[in-house]
Design a protein around this motif. Structure first.
Motif, PDB file in Angstrom:
ATOM      1  N   HIS A 132       0.818  -1.215   0.000  1.00  0.00           N
ATOM      2  CA  HIS A 132       0.000   0.000   0.000  1.00  0.00           C
ATOM      3  C   HIS A 132       0.850   1.263   0.000  1.00  0.00           C
ATOM      4  CE1 HIS A 132      -2.981  -2.983   1.526  1.00  0.00           C
ATOM      5  NE2 HIS A 132      -3.755  -2.301   0.719  1.00  0.00           N
ATOM      6  N   SER A 133       1.928   1.278   0.785  1.00  0.00           N
ATOM      7  CA  SER A 133       2.752   2.487   0.821  1.00  0.00           C
ATOM      8  C   SER A 133       3.433   2.727  -0.523  1.00  0.00           C
ATOM      9  CB  SER A 133       3.797   2.383   1.932  1.00  0.00           C
ATOM     10  OG  SER A 133       4.759   1.377   1.651  1.00  0.00           O
ATOM     11  N   THR A 134       3.804   1.652  -1.208  1.00  0.00           N
ATOM     12  CA  THR A 134       4.436   1.810  -2.519  1.00  0.00           C
ATOM     13  C   THR A 134       3.439   2.317  -3.547  1.00  0.00           C
ATOM     14  OG1 THR A 134       5.893  -0.048  -1.945  1.00  0.00           O
ATOM     15  CG2 THR A 134       5.843   0.622  -4.245  1.00  0.00           C
ATOM     16  N   CYS A 135       2.200   1.805  -3.477  1.00  0.00           N
ATOM     17  CA  CYS A 135       1.164   2.310  -4.388  1.00  0.00           C
ATOM     18  C   CYS A 135       0.858   3.775  -4.104  1.00  0.00           C
ATOM     19  CB  CYS A 135      -0.105   1.471  -4.252  1.00  0.00           C
ATOM     20  SG  CYS A 135       0.018  -0.177  -4.984  1.00  0.00           S
ATOM     21  N   LEU A 136       0.839   4.138  -2.817  1.00  0.00           N
ATOM     22  CA  LEU A 136       0.583   5.534  -2.455  1.00  0.00           C
ATOM     23  C   LEU A 136       1.689   6.430  -3.010  1.00  0.00           C
ATOM     24  CD1 LEU A 136      -1.113   7.615  -0.928  1.00  0.00           C
ATOM     25  CD2 LEU A 136       0.238   7.105   1.121  1.00  0.00           C
ATOM     26  N   ARG A 137       2.931   5.960  -2.962  1.00  0.00           N
ATOM     27  CA  ARG A 137       4.031   6.751  -3.516  1.00  0.00           C
ATOM     28  C   ARG A 137       3.853   6.960  -5.014  1.00  0.00           C
ATOM     29  NH1 ARG A 137      10.510   5.301  -3.294  1.00  0.00           N
ATOM     30  NH2 ARG A 137      11.109   6.632  -5.045  1.00  0.00           N
ATOM     31  N   LEU A 138       3.425   5.905  -5.724  1.00  0.00           N
ATOM     32  CA  LEU A 138       3.163   6.053  -7.161  1.00  0.00           C
ATOM     33  C   LEU A 138       2.082   7.097  -7.415  1.00  0.00           C
ATOM     34  CD1 LEU A 138       3.231   2.341  -8.407  1.00  0.00           C
ATOM     35  CD2 LEU A 138       4.814   4.163  -9.079  1.00  0.00           C
ATOM     36  N   LEU A 139       1.017   7.049  -6.618  1.00  0.00           N
ATOM     37  CA  LEU A 139      -0.072   8.014  -6.784  1.00  0.00           C
ATOM     38  C   LEU A 139       0.395   9.436  -6.496  1.00  0.00           C
ATOM     39  CD1 LEU A 139      -3.073   6.088  -5.158  1.00  0.00           C
ATOM     40  CD2 LEU A 139      -2.611   6.427  -7.589  1.00  0.00           C
ATOM     41  N   GLN A 140       1.274   9.591  -5.512  1.00  0.00           N
ATOM     42  CA  GLN A 140       1.771  10.925  -5.185  1.00  0.00           C
ATOM     43  C   GLN A 140       2.708  11.452  -6.269  1.00  0.00           C
ATOM     44  OE1 GLN A 140       3.400   9.907  -1.367  1.00  0.00           O
ATOM     45  NE2 GLN A 140       1.643  10.717  -0.241  1.00  0.00           N
ATOM     46  N   GLU A 141       3.544  10.566  -6.823  1.00  0.00           N
ATOM     47  CA  GLU A 141       4.483  10.998  -7.861  1.00  0.00           C
ATOM     48  C   GLU A 141       3.769  11.339  -9.174  1.00  0.00           C
ATOM     49  OE1 GLU A 141       7.580   8.188  -8.426  1.00  0.00           O
ATOM     50  OE2 GLU A 141       8.479   8.513  -6.456  1.00  0.00           O
ATOM     51  N   PHE A 142       2.691  10.594  -9.464  1.00  0.00           N
ATOM     52  CA  PHE A 142       1.952  10.818 -10.713  1.00  0.00           C
ATOM     53  C   PHE A 142       0.525  11.262 -10.389  1.00  0.00           C
ATOM     54  CE2 PHE A 142       5.179   7.579 -11.591  1.00  0.00           C
ATOM     55  CZ  PHE A 142       5.820   8.117 -12.697  1.00  0.00           C
ATOM     56  N   ALA A 143       0.413  12.181  -9.415  1.00  0.00           N
ATOM     57  CA  ALA A 143      -0.910  12.585  -8.913  1.00  0.00           C
ATOM     58  C   ALA A 143      -1.783  13.172 -10.014  1.00  0.00           C
ATOM     59  CB  ALA A 143      -0.751  13.582  -7.774  1.00  0.00           C
ATOM     60  N   LEU A 144      -1.212  14.020 -10.857  1.00  0.00           N
ATOM     61  CA  LEU A 144      -2.025  14.662 -11.898  1.00  0.00           C
ATOM     62  C   LEU A 144      -2.525  13.636 -12.902  1.00  0.00           C
ATOM     63  CD1 LEU A 144       0.037  17.919 -12.482  1.00  0.00           C
ATOM     64  CD2 LEU A 144      -1.945  17.549 -10.995  1.00  0.00           C
ATOM     65  N   ASP A 145      -1.698  12.634 -13.218  1.00  0.00           N
ATOM     66  CA  ASP A 145      -2.136  11.574 -14.129  1.00  0.00           C
ATOM     67  C   ASP A 145      -3.249  10.741 -13.499  1.00  0.00           C
ATOM     68  OD1 ASP A 145       0.074  11.476 -16.449  1.00  0.00           O
ATOM     69  OD2 ASP A 145       1.034  11.929 -14.532  1.00  0.00           O
ATOM     70  N   ALA A 146      -3.212  10.620 -12.156  1.00  0.00           N
ATOM     71  CA  ALA A 146      -4.229   9.836 -11.457  1.00  0.00           C
ATOM     72  C   ALA A 146      -5.478  10.652 -11.142  1.00  0.00           C
ATOM     73  CB  ALA A 146      -3.648   9.281 -10.159  1.00  0.00           C
ATOM     74  N   GLY A 147      -5.454  11.963 -11.474  1.00  0.00           N
ATOM     75  CA  GLY A 147      -6.596  12.817 -11.172  1.00  0.00           C
ATOM     76  C   GLY A 147      -6.725  13.141  -9.707  1.00  0.00           C
ATOM     77  N   LEU A 148      -5.592  13.194  -8.987  1.00  0.00           N
ATOM     78  CA  LEU A 148      -5.603  13.453  -7.554  1.00  0.00           C
ATOM     79  C   LEU A 148      -4.753  14.673  -7.237  1.00  0.00           C
ATOM     80  CD1 LEU A 148      -5.009   9.793  -6.295  1.00  0.00           C
ATOM     81  CD2 LEU A 148      -7.156  11.055  -6.143  1.00  0.00           C
ATOM     82  N   SER A 149      -4.941  15.169  -6.016  1.00  0.00           N
ATOM     83  CA  SER A 149      -4.070  16.232  -5.532  1.00  0.00           C
ATOM     84  C   SER A 149      -2.697  15.630  -5.242  1.00  0.00           C
ATOM     85  CB  SER A 149      -4.650  16.831  -4.251  1.00  0.00           C
ATOM     86  OG  SER A 149      -3.663  17.582  -3.569  1.00  0.00           O
TER      87      SER A 149
END
Length: 606
Positions: free
Chosen positions: A84-101
């Motif tokens: 989960h922490s690794t997936c969260l890091r991916l989401l944070q690094e590519f936040a705009l691609d994921a549609g997130l802050s």
């Protein structure tokens, strides 16, 4: 898809899998390697924070031993952590691609409670009342003390499984129809006339009461007559339940009187063919799935309003993120090796993530032991590792097995190998998968016995706790009679309290034994939930955080989930809480008490 480049390592407990993983990773990043990889190209995941800490420490120590001090310091550059922490890091690094802050907020940990709360808020009264009535008729998860059915339990399980397997709420109605059809196929073919079956049962009840009423009998026959009268009363009041039919189908009288119930049992035993039972079960299954779909939609809408994600979202959104061309292009240039520890605990959605990561890295090592997937930890499927192993072998991958046990004494290794090679045979494990060779150095053990036996003379759990505490006290009272090998020095020494662990099935047993030990002045530690992880702690922490910074959306989301906060001003929110408390205190009616239950993580057999 080809499995070329994937290696599955089958590693039993104590076989050195962490050492194997550490060496594989250290060899890959070491400057002395023929083709060293960059730390940014390492994707290595475990399933617990403790396992992550151990793997990280071992890799860093290995790099330091090789003199690669810069790499040891730069280890955080690797994608190294829990799934989960690794997936969260991916989401944070590519936040705009994921549609997130870029600052992704994670919802409070008790997500099961939030799912249930979403279900409670979103369910229409008509649906709730309908499922309530159906569940009561079939007594689904029935609590006789309060005469209520806990039908929310299967709804909660469906919601959790649907999320863990990326099943949208729109797909649940079709699944409900298949589930209901499969269930009804297990019953007897439906009878054509419900009224005829009801009349036949009522007539046989009257006849049985007549026949048994003329018998001067005691004991079991008296009990049978009482049951018949009770069922007849409920039938006359139109309150008959399907459990009554099942009870009558097995009703017994004394040896002399029992034949008088033959026709009654035959009539009652036809209940599985009753048209109304078929209809009740079908409607109940459809209603449970409908409630799950409503709950899922409500939970998703709540998270969207609060702009937060939970642990399942981390996996789901990370997997979706890997489909983005820009993200794939960047990661395929970066990733060179993926490593998965405790692979047997992989769920379907996690497997899909690991497969996608392998497509980007080109080289993967997945280490696990399917024998240890017995608790279906976090949605893991015991058959999933078998299917993956077959696919890897068929599609160009490779496998290896760690055959030696470095942890336990030879006597214990041989005993367990012989015992479990027979016990697990019927579960599909061949002897070669179970038997391991002992490799521990036993030179310092001397004549230490491999195991002993406490024979408990106890009538209940309290007596058992006292007996275990007494046994431990006797061990410590004469430490020179029992020796151990010190883990740090490797030398033989007398036993100390810190060497002893008591394995129990429940937290209640642990507390009982700990109490008994404390009475004998033996200190014992019991795992406890941290204060901030309790609902009260989460509420206090979130309230203080929000008062400090009203832009803290995670704190606001926690407050909303726990109190119905809904973004009010501090004054209005607090006034509402106090008013509700005053109303409750002035109301002499029944109140609800919040129970805090700590459930430990499923223990794996190491």
């Amino acid at each position: 898809m080809s499995a070329h480049g994937i290696t599955i390592v089958n590693a039993s407990a104590g076989s050195g899998k962490t050492t194997r993983l550490t060496k594989h990773v250290a060899d890959a990043v070491s400057p002395s390697a023929a083709h060293p990889i960059q730390l940014e190209g390492l994707f290595a995941v475990t399933y617990t924070r403790k396992a992550h800490g151990e793997l990280t420490a071992r890799i860093r120590r290995k790099l330091v031993e090789e003199g690669a001090f810069d790499l040891a310091r730069e280890l955080p550059l690797a994608y190294l952590g829990t799934v989960h922490s690794t997936c969260l890091r991916l989401l944070q690094e590519f936040a705009l691609d994921a549609g997130l802050s870029p600052h992704v907020d994670v919802v409070a940990e008790d997500q099961g409670k939030l799912l249930r709360q979403s279900l409670d808020h979103a369910l229409p009264p008509e649906l709730r009342n309908r499922v309530d009535a159906l569940a009561a008729r079939v007594e689904l998860h029935w609590d006789a003390k309060v005469e209520r059915s806990d039908w929310v339990r299967p709804v909660d399980k469906i919601m959790s499984l649907a999320r863990a397997n990326r099943i949208p709420s729109e797909a649940l109605p079709e699944m409900a129809a298949r589930s209901a059809k499969g269930l009804l196929q297990l019953l007897k073919p439906v009878h054509s006339d419900a009224d005829t079956m009801d009349r036949a049962l009522k007539e046989e009840i009257d006849i049985a009461l007549q026949r048994l009423g003329t018998v001067d009998d005691t004991g079991v026959t008296v009990s049978a007559v009482a049951t018949l009268r009770d069922v007849k009363r409920r039938m006359d009041d139109h309150e008959l339940r399907w459990s009554d039919w099942a009870k009558l189908a097995k009703l017994k009288a004394s040896k002399a009187s029992d034949p008088k119930l033959d026709r009654l049992r035959e009539a009652a035993n036809q209940y599985e063919a009753h048209p109304r039972l078929h209809e009740d079960l079908r409607e109940l299954v459809l209603g449970i799935y409908e409630a799950a779909a409503v709950g899922l939609a409500g939970y998703q809408a709540w998270k969207a309003r609060q702009r937060v994600v939970d642990y399942v979202d981390m996996l789901d959104r990370a997997l979706t993120l890997l489909d983005a061309p820009r993200v794939r292009d960047e990661l395929v240039q970066r990733l060179s090796l993926s490593v998965v520890d405790e692979f047997q605990d992989t769920s379907p959605i996690q497997l899909a993530l690991f497969v996608e990561i392998h497509k980007l890295s080109g080289r993967s090592v997945w280490v696990g032991d399917r024998k240890q997937c017995i608790f279906e930890y976090a949605g893991a499927d015991p058959q999933l590792m078998d299917a993956v192993a077959e696919w890897v072998a068929r599609s160009g991958g490779s496998s290896e097995r760690l055959e030696d046990n470095h942890r336990s004494r030879p006597e214990l290794v041989d005993a367990c190998s012989q015992l479990f090679s027979h016990a697990l045979l019927r579960h599909g494990f061949c002897r070669e998968e179970v038997v391991v060779s002992p490799k521990r150095d036993t030179s310092a053990l001397g004549d230490l016995p491999p195991f002993g036996l406490f024979r408990l003379d106890a009538k209940n759990g309290h007596d058992a706790a006292l007996a275990i505490a007494n046994g431990v006290a006797r061990l410590l009272a004469n430490p020179n009679a029992t020796h151990v090998i010190d883990r740090t020095t490797g030398e033989r020494r007398p036993v100390r309290a810190g060497d002893i662990a008591v394995l129990v099935a429940t937290n209640l047993e642990a507390e009982s034994i700990a109490g008994a030990l404390h009475e004998r002045t033996i200190r014992a530690s019991v795992a406890r939930t941290g204060l901030l992880s309790t609902p009260e702690g989460t509420l206090a922490d979130s309230a203080l955080r929000w008062l400090l910074d009203s832009r803290d959306s995670l704190a606001a989301a926690n407050l909303d989930a726990l109190t119905g906060f809904n973004g009010q001003s501090p004054e209005v929110w607090l006034a509402g809480i106090l008013e509700a408390r005053d109303v409750t205190n002035s109301n002499p009616g029944p109140t609800l008490t919040l129970s805090l239950i700590h459930i430990s993580e499923p223990t794996r057999p190491y």
